[in-house]
Design a protein around this motif. Sequence first.
Motif, PDB file in Angstrom:
ATOM      1  N   ILE A   1      19.803  44.046   7.550  1.00 33.70           N
ATOM      2  CA  ILE A   1      20.895  44.920   7.144  1.00 33.70           C
ATOM      3  C   ILE A   1      21.077  44.842   5.632  1.00 33.70           C
ATOM      4  O   ILE A   1      21.449  43.791   5.098  1.00 33.70           O
ATOM      5  N   PRO A   2      20.836  45.935   4.914  1.00 31.79           N
ATOM      6  CA  PRO A   2      21.048  45.926   3.465  1.00 31.79           C
ATOM      7  C   PRO A   2      22.538  45.959   3.143  1.00 31.79           C
ATOM      8  O   PRO A   2      23.342  46.509   3.903  1.00 31.79           O
ATOM      9  N   THR A   3      22.928  45.359   2.035  1.00 29.40           N
ATOM     10  CA  THR A   3      24.322  45.408   1.599  1.00 29.40           C
ATOM     11  C   THR A   3      24.542  46.617   0.702  1.00 29.40           C
ATOM     12  O   THR A   3      23.626  47.108   0.057  1.00 29.40           O
ATOM     13  N   ARG A   4      25.794  47.084   0.661  1.00 31.68           N
ATOM     14  CA  ARG A   4      26.153  48.242  -0.160  1.00 31.68           C
ATOM     15  C   ARG A   4      26.550  47.837  -1.570  1.00 31.68           C
ATOM     16  O   ARG A   4      26.640  48.664  -2.459  1.00 31.68           O
ATOM     17  N   ARG A   5      26.821  46.580  -1.771  1.00 30.56           N
ATOM     18  CA  ARG A   5      27.238  46.092  -3.091  1.00 30.56           C
ATOM     19  C   ARG A   5      26.789  44.648  -3.241  1.00 30.56           C
ATOM     20  O   ARG A   5      26.498  43.971  -2.240  1.00 30.56           O
ATOM     21  N   PHE A   6      26.735  44.184  -4.471  1.00 30.85           N
ATOM     22  CA  PHE A   6      26.292  42.813  -4.704  1.00 30.85           C
ATOM     23  C   PHE A   6      27.327  41.837  -4.134  1.00 30.85           C
ATOM     24  O   PHE A   6      28.532  41.976  -4.399  1.00 30.85           O
ATOM     25  N   PRO A   7      26.889  40.828  -3.368  1.00 29.81           N
ATOM     26  CA  PRO A   7      27.831  39.891  -2.722  1.00 29.81           C
ATOM     27  C   PRO A   7      28.366  38.840  -3.697  1.00 29.81           C
ATOM     28  O   PRO A   7      27.969  37.672  -3.668  1.00 29.81           O
ATOM     29  N   VAL A   8      29.282  39.250  -4.530  1.00 28.93           N
ATOM     30  CA  VAL A   8      29.806  38.374  -5.586  1.00 28.93           C
ATOM     31  C   VAL A   8      30.403  37.092  -5.016  1.00 28.93           C
ATOM     32  O   VAL A   8      30.133  35.987  -5.509  1.00 28.93           O
ATOM     33  N   ILE A   9      31.235  37.218  -3.993  1.00 28.74           N
ATOM     34  CA  ILE A   9      31.930  36.047  -3.449  1.00 28.74           C
ATOM     35  C   ILE A   9      30.947  35.112  -2.758  1.00 28.74           C
ATOM     36  O   ILE A   9      31.038  33.878  -2.901  1.00 28.74           O
ATOM     37  N   THR A  10      30.015  35.652  -2.008  1.00 27.74           N
ATOM     38  CA  THR A  10      29.021  34.819  -1.329  1.00 27.74           C
ATOM     39  C   THR A  10      28.223  34.009  -2.343  1.00 27.74           C
ATOM     40  O   THR A  10      28.024  32.793  -2.170  1.00 27.74           O
ATOM     41  N   VAL A  11      27.783  34.656  -3.412  1.00 26.70           N
ATOM     42  CA  VAL A  11      27.040  33.951  -4.457  1.00 26.70           C
ATOM     43  C   VAL A  11      27.933  32.913  -5.131  1.00 26.70           C
ATOM     44  O   VAL A  11      27.504  31.779  -5.399  1.00 26.70           O
ATOM     45  N   ALA A  12      29.196  33.270  -5.389  1.00 25.90           N
ATOM     46  CA  ALA A  12      30.124  32.327  -6.019  1.00 25.90           C
ATOM     47  C   ALA A  12      30.338  31.103  -5.142  1.00 25.90           C
ATOM     48  O   ALA A  12      30.386  29.960  -5.649  1.00 25.90           O
ATOM     49  N   LEU A  13      30.470  31.309  -3.835  1.00 30.90           N
ATOM     50  CA  LEU A  13      30.649  30.174  -2.923  1.00 30.90           C
ATOM     51  C   LEU A  13      29.429  29.256  -2.937  1.00 30.90           C
ATOM     52  O   LEU A  13      29.565  28.020  -2.919  1.00 30.90           O
ATOM     53  N   ILE A  14      28.235  29.845  -2.970  1.00 32.18           N
ATOM     54  CA  ILE A  14      27.014  29.039  -3.029  1.00 32.18           C
ATOM     55  C   ILE A  14      26.974  28.244  -4.329  1.00 32.18           C
ATOM     56  O   ILE A  14      26.662  27.037  -4.333  1.00 32.18           O
ATOM     57  N   VAL A  15      27.318  28.875  -5.441  1.00 29.44           N
ATOM     58  CA  VAL A  15      27.317  28.196  -6.742  1.00 29.44           C
ATOM     59  C   VAL A  15      28.315  27.047  -6.749  1.00 29.44           C
ATOM     60  O   VAL A  15      28.017  25.943  -7.236  1.00 29.44           O
ATOM     61  N   ILE A  16      29.512  27.282  -6.208  1.00 28.95           N
ATOM     62  CA  ILE A  16      30.536  26.228  -6.169  1.00 28.95           C
ATOM     63  C   ILE A  16      30.063  25.049  -5.332  1.00 28.95           C
ATOM     64  O   ILE A  16      30.233  23.878  -5.712  1.00 28.95           O
ATOM     65  N   ASN A  17      29.483  25.326  -4.173  1.00 24.67           N
ATOM     66  CA  ASN A  17      28.986  24.252  -3.312  1.00 24.67           C
ATOM     67  C   ASN A  17      27.907  23.431  -4.010  1.00 24.67           C
ATOM     68  O   ASN A  17      27.912  22.191  -3.945  1.00 24.67           O
ATOM     69  N   VAL A  18      26.970  24.111  -4.664  1.00 23.52           N
ATOM     70  CA  VAL A  18      25.884  23.411  -5.360  1.00 23.52           C
ATOM     71  C   VAL A  18      26.443  22.612  -6.541  1.00 23.52           C
ATOM     72  O   VAL A  18      26.035  21.464  -6.776  1.00 23.52           O
ATOM     73  N   ALA A  19      27.398  23.206  -7.272  1.00 22.57           N
ATOM     74  CA  ALA A  19      28.008  22.504  -8.400  1.00 22.57           C
ATOM     75  C   ALA A  19      28.758  21.260  -7.937  1.00 22.57           C
ATOM     76  O   ALA A  19      28.704  20.203  -8.584  1.00 22.57           O
ATOM     77  N   MET A  20      29.461  21.365  -6.818  1.00 23.95           N
ATOM     78  CA  MET A  20      30.170  20.207  -6.271  1.00 23.95           C
ATOM     79  C   MET A  20      29.184  19.117  -5.865  1.00 23.95           C
ATOM     80  O   MET A  20      29.430  17.919  -6.088  1.00 23.95           O
ATOM     81  N   PHE A  21      28.071  19.519  -5.271  1.00 28.83           N
ATOM     82  CA  PHE A  21      27.097  18.553  -4.780  1.00 28.83           C
ATOM     83  C   PHE A  21      26.460  17.763  -5.925  1.00 28.83           C
ATOM     84  O   PHE A  21      26.400  16.527  -5.885  1.00 28.83           O
ATOM     85  N   PHE A  22      26.020  18.477  -6.945  1.00 26.73           N
ATOM     86  CA  PHE A  22      25.334  17.789  -8.037  1.00 26.73           C
ATOM     87  C   PHE A  22      26.280  17.311  -9.134  1.00 26.73           C
ATOM     88  O   PHE A  22      25.985  16.329  -9.814  1.00 26.73           O
ATOM     89  N   GLY A  23      27.416  17.992  -9.292  1.00 22.96           N
ATOM     90  CA  GLY A  23      28.349  17.615 -10.343  1.00 22.96           C
ATOM     91  C   GLY A  23      29.404  16.633  -9.883  1.00 22.96           C
ATOM     92  O   GLY A  23      29.458  15.480 -10.326  1.00 22.96           O
ATOM     93  N   PHE A  24      30.241  17.062  -8.938  1.00 25.58           N
ATOM     94  CA  PHE A  24      31.353  16.224  -8.487  1.00 25.58           C
ATOM     95  C   PHE A  24      30.890  15.041  -7.641  1.00 25.58           C
ATOM     96  O   PHE A  24      31.398  13.928  -7.779  1.00 25.58           O
ATOM     97  N   GLN A  25      29.928  15.293  -6.751  1.00 27.96           N
ATOM     98  CA  GLN A  25      29.433  14.212  -5.888  1.00 27.96           C
ATOM     99  C   GLN A  25      28.286  13.433  -6.530  1.00 27.96           C
ATOM    100  O   GLN A  25      27.842  12.427  -5.971  1.00 27.96           O
ATOM    101  N   HIS A  26      27.811  13.884  -7.666  1.00 27.52           N
ATOM    102  CA  HIS A  26      26.747  13.206  -8.422  1.00 27.52           C
ATOM    103  C   HIS A  26      25.512  12.938  -7.562  1.00 27.52           C
ATOM    104  O   HIS A  26      24.989  11.817  -7.535  1.00 27.52           O
TER     105      HIS A  26
END
Length: 283
Positions: free
Chosen positions: A8-33
Amino acid sequence: MLPLKDNIPTRRFPVITVALIVINVAMFFGFQHAHWNGKGFAVNESNTVKYAFIPYELTHPGKHCGARGVAADGTPVADIQKPICQGQIVAGSNPVTGQIATERIVSVTPRHQPSVWLTILTSMFMHGGLLHIAGNMLFLWIFGNNVEDSMSRGVFVAFYLMGGLAATLLQTAFGPNSSVPNLGASGAIAAVLGGYALLYPRARVITLVFIIFFITVLELPALFVLGAWFVLQLLDAGVSAGGAQGGVAYFAHIGGFLFGLATIKLLAHRTHDDYAKPQIPVY
């Protein structure tokens, strides 16, 4: 089965989905070291345990859990497997003498603990290892972008966080006295999966399938892939103690998925007719 991509193609760029992925990765490598320790990626235990959600703290208001505790008779108590919580009667080893102590815990260290309500939020963005976060982010990317596409971005944020809360509450209901730290985005992502299954039942998912030593790629109905995943959660929850086994909180997955099923039709107002059209089977 490991889903790789849907059709299923999306009609617009998934800004929130990408932001959630970035936050999770940042927490993993940054906050959780998260760092490589020679055997795999390890995280900082202090930050991870401190900001993970512990069901006991929610069901016992005002009580906190920590790495070490002090019993009523002044004996220091530690448990290498899980945190020590105020009010618990535990049998643990004295870190000074090595003797076993069975007492009610009156205080824990560290003394300064975040609010349990804050840990419900922070735990949704922390993970226990590289495979944990990789699997969750893969599912979020495949299914989250289409669910986000079906509603406004603000509503999707609320849907995601409320799904995580529902997952946390159901897991707590089945293990109210558990002091095992809960963390991971899987409860919130399970809500996304439940919503996707109801919105796009005729979608198809390119899936990596493992059959003993044989590996193949098949295009399977999304309803089959997500339905099979949900059934596995039910089966595993049924045979586990408190819905948690091997570090997996199965009732959190179930709670998130059910929340997605129950609320998606109330929130999704941007779906398109072509999503509901039958797809030509691919064999």
